[in-house]
Design an enzyme around this catalytic site. Structure first.
Site, PDB file in Angstrom:
ATOM      1  N   ASP A 138      14.332  -4.443  -2.454  1.00  0.00           N
ATOM      2  CA  ASP A 138      13.702  -2.404  -2.978  1.00  0.00           C
ATOM      3  C   ASP A 138      14.989  -1.469  -1.901  1.00  0.00           C
ATOM      4  OD1 ASP A 138      11.786  -0.311  -3.365  1.00  0.00           O
ATOM      5  OD2 ASP A 138      11.441  -0.410  -0.780  1.00  0.00           O
ATOM      6  N   HIS A 163       9.389   9.850   1.112  1.00  0.00           N
ATOM      7  CA  HIS A 163       9.476   9.128   1.888  1.00  0.00           C
ATOM      8  C   HIS A 163       8.818   9.324   3.102  1.00  0.00           C
ATOM      9  CE1 HIS A 163      13.014   6.474  -0.281  1.00  0.00           C
ATOM     10  NE2 HIS A 163      11.807   6.270  -0.418  1.00  0.00           N
ATOM     11  N   GLY A 164       7.940   7.955   3.683  1.00  0.00           N
ATOM     12  CA  GLY A 164       7.846   8.295   5.290  1.00  0.00           C
ATOM     13  C   GLY A 164       6.166   8.558   5.150  1.00  0.00           C
ATOM     14  N   ASN A 214       5.394   1.982  -5.943  1.00  0.00           N
ATOM     15  CA  ASN A 214       5.838   1.889  -4.604  1.00  0.00           C
ATOM     16  C   ASN A 214       4.542   2.579  -3.545  1.00  0.00           C
ATOM     17  OD1 ASN A 214       7.807   1.115  -5.920  1.00  0.00           O
ATOM     18  ND2 ASN A 214       9.113   1.538  -4.668  1.00  0.00           N
ATOM     19  N   ILE A 215       4.358   1.299  -3.145  1.00  0.00           N
ATOM     20  CA  ILE A 215       3.255   1.559  -1.521  1.00  0.00           C
ATOM     21  C   ILE A 215       3.687   0.983  -0.295  1.00  0.00           C
ATOM     22  CG2 ILE A 215       0.981   1.271  -0.173  1.00  0.00           C
ATOM     23  CD1 ILE A 215       0.099   1.928  -3.331  1.00  0.00           C
TER      24      ILE A 215
END
Length: 309
Positions: free
Chosen positions: A82, A180-181, A254-255
């Site tokens: 990733d 993200h985040g 994506n996780i």
């Protein structure tokens, strides 16, 4: 069963209108929770490793953990890098047993991104490995990736088509509003489905990837805060939006943040309720169970990949 490529996974997902979960792994309990959930749900699976995870746990430990998961479950699992930032880290993972790598050249101008991605694609394909590229930038913070909102750029659909043609990349991460985040939206959550639809029309049957796609499930945020955490106002991508994207051209979601929250919430609860406990198994075991339950929920209700083996 050996590690598999994502090629066949994505083909079936595209045709079936569902997505494959790509879950970030950092240690044994996270790997076990994810694969136990996937086995129970009979779901294909991508385990992915960030540069930060490689620094934390070391490449060899993570590969061996995933190999153990293969032997234990018999699941078809792809091992993916990733956010590889340069050719060297991608080459290291290709040479080190990964079946898929991401080269993230999104911080560069278009031509530099094309050249870098093409370089990785040529090396990877010569070694039987597939490549994910990225065009457009996501706001937020994840490991070493830090992009401010003002620098976040949505993907241009025409550029996406040109990028895929010129690089030969096997899948493409695009920016349509995710980040993200744990703090993905300040106001009303929004994904640009019109942009996604246009990308899909220009790239028919081509797998699109969504990064920064955790939902930041309220139950885990609340539990973290209840047991001493300080995560005010965290907000992720609503699950109905992710399910809609999975029914379009998005084949990989994506996780990561949801895994972190599930694990941390469980550990906080255990240590708060049992302050004299110092056996790591007593709090990492429940944390592993929390991850399993969360991943099962994602597979069944968001990804749509349950029973697709």
């Amino acid at each position: 069963m050996p590690l598999v490529s994502t090629t066949e996974m994505f083909k079936k997902a595209y045709e079936g209108g569902y997505a494959i979960g790509a879950f970030n792994v950092n240690n044994m309990e996270i790997v076990q929770g994810i694969v136990d959930a996937a086995k129970e749900e009979q779901s294909p699976l991508i385990l992915q490793v960030s540069a930060g995870a490689r620094k934390y746990a070391k490449h060899i430990y993570l590969v061996k953990l995933v190999e153990a998961a293969l032997e234990d479950t018999g699941l078809p699992i792809a091992l993916h890098l990733d956010h590889g930032e340069d050719f060297e880290i991608c080459k290291s993972c290709i040479d080190g047993g990964f079946t898929s790598v991401m080269i993230d050249g999104s911080k560069h101008d278009f031509e530099t991104n094309v050249a870098l991605t093409k370089q990785v694609v040529e090396y990877a394909h010569a070694h039987g490995v597939v490549v994910e590229g990225e065009l457009g930038r996501l706001a937020g913070v994840e490991d070493d990736v830090n992009v401010s909102e003002k620098d976040a750029l949505f993907t241009d659909p025409d550029q996406a088509a040109e990028f895929v043609e010129r690089t030969g990349v096997d899948s493409l991460a695009i920016a349509i509003g995710t980040s993200h985040g744990a703090y993905k939206f300040k106001g009303t959550p929004y994904l640009d489905f019109e942009r996604l639809e246009k990308v899909g029309k220009l790239l028919p049957n081509f797998p699109i990837v969504l990064h920064g796609a955790s939902t930041v499930l309220p139950e885990f945020v609340e539990k973290c805060n209840q047991y001493g955490g300080n995560i005010p106002g965290a907000q992720g991508v609503p699950e109905d939006m992710l399910r809609k994207a999975a029914g379009m051209s998005v084949c990989k979601i994506n996780i990561d943040t949801d895994l972190r929250l599930a694990m941390t919430a469980s550990i906080r609860e255990c240590l708060t309720q049992n302050p004299s406990e110092f056996d790591p198994r007593k709090y990492l075991g429940p944390a592993r169970d929390a991850i399993k339950g969360m991943v099962q929920h994602k597979i069944k209700n968001v990804l749509g990949s349950s029973g697709k083996l």
